[in-house]
Design a protein around this motif. Structure first.
Motif, short mmCIF file in Angstrom:
data_model
loop_
_atom_site.label_atom_id
_atom_site.label_comp_id
_atom_site.label_asym_id
_atom_site.label_seq_id
_atom_site.Cartn_x
_atom_site.Cartn_y
_atom_site.Cartn_z
N ILE A 251 -36.67 64.50 68.57
CA ILE A 251 -38.02 64.09 68.99
C ILE A 251 -38.62 65.14 69.92
O ILE A 251 -39.80 65.50 69.79
CB ILE A 251 -37.97 62.71 69.67
CG1 ILE A 251 -37.58 61.64 68.65
CG2 ILE A 251 -39.33 62.38 70.29
CD1 ILE A 251 -37.30 60.28 69.27
N ARG A 252 -37.82 65.65 70.87
CA ARG A 252 -38.33 66.70 71.76
C ARG A 252 -38.76 67.93 70.97
O ARG A 252 -39.80 68.53 71.26
CB ARG A 252 -37.25 67.07 72.79
CG ARG A 252 -37.01 66.02 73.86
CD ARG A 252 -36.18 66.59 75.00
NE ARG A 252 -34.84 66.99 74.55
CZ ARG A 252 -33.79 66.19 74.55
NH1 ARG A 252 -33.90 64.94 74.95
NH2 ARG A 252 -32.60 66.65 74.16
N SER A 253 -37.98 68.28 69.97
CA SER A 253 -38.33 69.44 69.15
C SER A 253 -39.61 69.18 68.35
O SER A 253 -40.43 70.08 68.16
CB SER A 253 -37.18 69.78 68.21
OG SER A 253 -36.04 70.21 68.92
N TRP A 254 -39.77 67.94 67.89
CA TRP A 254 -40.99 67.62 67.14
C TRP A 254 -42.24 67.76 68.01
O TRP A 254 -43.29 68.18 67.52
CB TRP A 254 -40.89 66.20 66.56
CG TRP A 254 -40.22 66.17 65.22
CD1 TRP A 254 -39.04 65.58 64.89
CD2 TRP A 254 -40.70 66.79 64.02
NE1 TRP A 254 -38.76 65.80 63.56
CE2 TRP A 254 -39.76 66.52 63.00
CE3 TRP A 254 -41.83 67.54 63.71
CZ2 TRP A 254 -39.91 67.00 61.69
CZ3 TRP A 254 -42.00 68.01 62.42
CH2 TRP A 254 -41.04 67.73 61.42
N TRP A 255 -42.15 67.39 69.28
CA TRP A 255 -43.30 67.59 70.18
C TRP A 255 -43.71 69.06 70.19
O TRP A 255 -44.90 69.39 70.08
CB TRP A 255 -42.94 67.15 71.60
CG TRP A 255 -43.06 65.68 71.86
CD1 TRP A 255 -42.05 64.78 71.96
CD2 TRP A 255 -44.27 64.94 72.05
NE1 TRP A 255 -42.54 63.53 72.20
CE2 TRP A 255 -43.91 63.58 72.27
CE3 TRP A 255 -45.62 65.28 72.06
CZ2 TRP A 255 -44.85 62.59 72.49
CZ3 TRP A 255 -46.57 64.27 72.30
CH2 TRP A 255 -46.17 62.95 72.50
N LEU A 256 -42.73 69.94 70.32
CA LEU A 256 -43.01 71.38 70.36
C LEU A 256 -43.54 71.88 69.03
O LEU A 256 -44.52 72.64 68.99
CB LEU A 256 -41.74 72.15 70.76
CG LEU A 256 -41.88 73.67 70.86
CD1 LEU A 256 -42.92 74.05 71.92
CD2 LEU A 256 -40.52 74.30 71.19
N MET A 257 -42.93 71.47 67.93
CA MET A 257 -43.36 71.94 66.62
C MET A 257 -44.77 71.48 66.28
O MET A 257 -45.57 72.24 65.73
CB MET A 257 -42.37 71.48 65.55
CG MET A 257 -41.03 72.20 65.61
SD MET A 257 -39.92 71.80 64.23
CE MET A 257 -39.40 70.13 64.67
N VAL A 258 -45.08 70.23 66.62
CA VAL A 258 -46.44 69.73 66.37
C VAL A 258 -47.46 70.49 67.21
O VAL A 258 -48.55 70.83 66.73
CB VAL A 258 -46.50 68.21 66.67
CG1 VAL A 258 -47.95 67.72 66.71
CG2 VAL A 258 -45.72 67.43 65.63
N VAL B 196 -32.03 77.63 66.70
CA VAL B 196 -33.27 77.86 67.43
C VAL B 196 -33.95 76.55 67.81
O VAL B 196 -34.55 76.43 68.87
CB VAL B 196 -34.22 78.73 66.58
CG1 VAL B 196 -35.58 78.88 67.27
CG2 VAL B 196 -33.60 80.10 66.33
N ILE B 197 -33.87 75.55 66.92
CA ILE B 197 -34.59 74.30 67.12
C ILE B 197 -33.61 73.20 67.51
O ILE B 197 -32.75 72.83 66.72
CB ILE B 197 -35.37 73.90 65.86
CG1 ILE B 197 -36.27 75.05 65.39
CG2 ILE B 197 -36.20 72.65 66.11
CD1 ILE B 197 -36.98 74.77 64.08
N GLU B 198 -33.74 72.69 68.72
CA GLU B 198 -32.82 71.68 69.23
C GLU B 198 -32.79 70.45 68.33
O GLU B 198 -33.82 69.88 67.99
CB GLU B 198 -33.23 71.27 70.64
CG GLU B 198 -32.28 70.29 71.30
CD GLU B 198 -32.79 69.79 72.65
OE1 GLU B 198 -31.99 69.22 73.41
OE2 GLU B 198 -34.00 69.96 72.93
N GLY C 36 -31.31 72.58 64.08
CA GLY C 36 -30.64 73.77 63.58
C GLY C 36 -31.55 74.97 63.68
O GLY C 36 -32.13 75.24 64.73
N GLY C 37 -31.68 75.69 62.57
CA GLY C 37 -32.50 76.89 62.55
C GLY C 37 -33.86 76.65 61.94
O GLY C 37 -34.19 75.55 61.48
N VAL C 38 -34.67 77.70 61.90
CA VAL C 38 -35.99 77.63 61.29
C VAL C 38 -35.87 77.26 59.81
O VAL C 38 -36.62 76.43 59.28
CB VAL C 38 -36.73 78.97 61.44
CG1 VAL C 38 -38.00 79.01 60.60
CG2 VAL C 38 -37.06 79.22 62.92
N LEU C 39 -34.90 77.85 59.13
CA LEU C 39 -34.73 77.58 57.71
C LEU C 39 -34.26 76.16 57.46
O LEU C 39 -34.56 75.58 56.40
CB LEU C 39 -33.77 78.60 57.09
CG LEU C 39 -33.69 78.67 55.56
CD1 LEU C 39 -35.08 78.77 54.95
CD2 LEU C 39 -32.83 79.84 55.12
#
Length: 309
Positions: free
Chosen positions: A46-53, A278-280, A283-286
């Motif tokens: 969820i924390r990563s989704w905040w950043l990605m959005v 990279v993404i908590e 995993g990774g970008v891919l």
């Protein structure tokens, strides 16, 4: 475009706020070690989704150039992750250098300048011919076919396929092209999220333990159906009718599943759990873009062939 996108963005932020609240409550209530680990992973996601959005939404608001630059960077990171795990030899180094610093940036320049004709064939024709030719100059013939296939497959997945998402900005359908990109990303990513949620709630039957141990039949069916429903309800972002949106979102969901499935098979072959770190929680970008690799080209060509003038 701004008003529709603002509504969608507000809805996504609202869902994230609800998810964060639920995660907070679950974290306070979890006591068993297994439950604690699951909730911690959920909250990390969820924390990563905040950043990605925030990053994706900011790029959309800044305009087409920002979107193209963002995806060029994501392709670079994805290609780097691919080659971090994939074995290579000294004889591959020239081809890899050209892949990262010539082919990738030039491909996105063609996209940014809206030169569709050359964009469509640059990698699968010119790069696929030139890079093996360059590799032969090293004189290293050991596993040459397999090494060449890895160079070409890496470019196809991480650069050519992913670039078809921002390539939607080229299309004129009577609908703001950025909304088509938003639509694609929402359906693909929600399909992954819903599969995860349904799998955790109801998952009992493993779909393919050898390739993706965490995927369940219940998660795939429930997640896919949920994402198709969302894609149908969001038809106003597109030039599609509700029925067309249902059919096209089905294509996106199925293609996205196989994109992730194929990339998982490659990871298992390489004895890796994730492409990177990279993404908590993800995993990774891919790992986050694996579904896009199959869904974006299909969606792009469906829209281009059937919904543009």
């Amino acid at each position: 475009m701004t008003s529709l996108f603002s509504i969608v963005l507000a809805a996504i932020l609202g869902l994230l706020a609800v998810a964060s609240a639920i995660g907070f409550i679950l974290q306070r209530r979890a006591t068993e070690p297994g439950s604690v680990a699951t909730v911690q992973n959920l909250n990390a996601r969820i924390r990563s989704w905040w950043l990605m959005v925030a990053i994706f939404g900011g790029a959309i608001l800044l305009g087409d150039a920002a979107v193209v630059i963002l995806f060029a960077f994501l392709s670079f990171m994805a290609l780097r992750e691919f080659w971090t795990l994939t074995p290579s030899r000294r004889g591959d180094h020239q081809a890899l250098f050209l892949s990262f610093f010539v082919v990738l940036p030039l491909h996105y320049v063609l996209l940014g300048t809206l030169w569709y004709g050359l964009f469509a064939i640059f990698i699968p024709v010119y790069a696929f011919l030139i890079l093996p030719a360059v590799a032969t100059l090293t004189g290293d013939v050991n596993e040459f076919l397999a090494r060449t296939a890895r160079v070409q497959w890496g470019l196809m997945l991480t650069v050519y396929s992913i670039s078809h998402a921002p390539a939607l900005l080229m299309l004129e359908t009577g609908t703001p092209s950025a909304l088509l990109l938003v639509y694609l990303v929402i359906v693909v990513q929600l399909s992954d999220v819903f599969q995860y949620v349904w799998g955790k709630l109801l998952g009992k039957h493993r779909f393919s333990p050898n390739i993706s141990p965490s995927k369940t039949l219940e998660g795939l069916i429930g997640g896919g159906a949920s994402a198709i429903l969302v894609g149908t309800l969001l038809y106003r972002l597109t030039p599609f009718s509700p029925l067309q949106a249902a059919a096209i979102s089905t294509v996106i969901v199925v293609a996205g599943f196989f994109g992730g499935f194929v990339l998982s098979a490659i990871k298992r072959d390489l004895n890796a759990k994730d492409w990177g770190y990279v993404i908590e929680g993800h995993g990774g970008v891919l790992d986050r873009l694996d579904s896009i690799t199959f869904a974006a080209p299909l969606f792009f060509h469906i829209v281009r062939y059937w919904f543009t003038a």
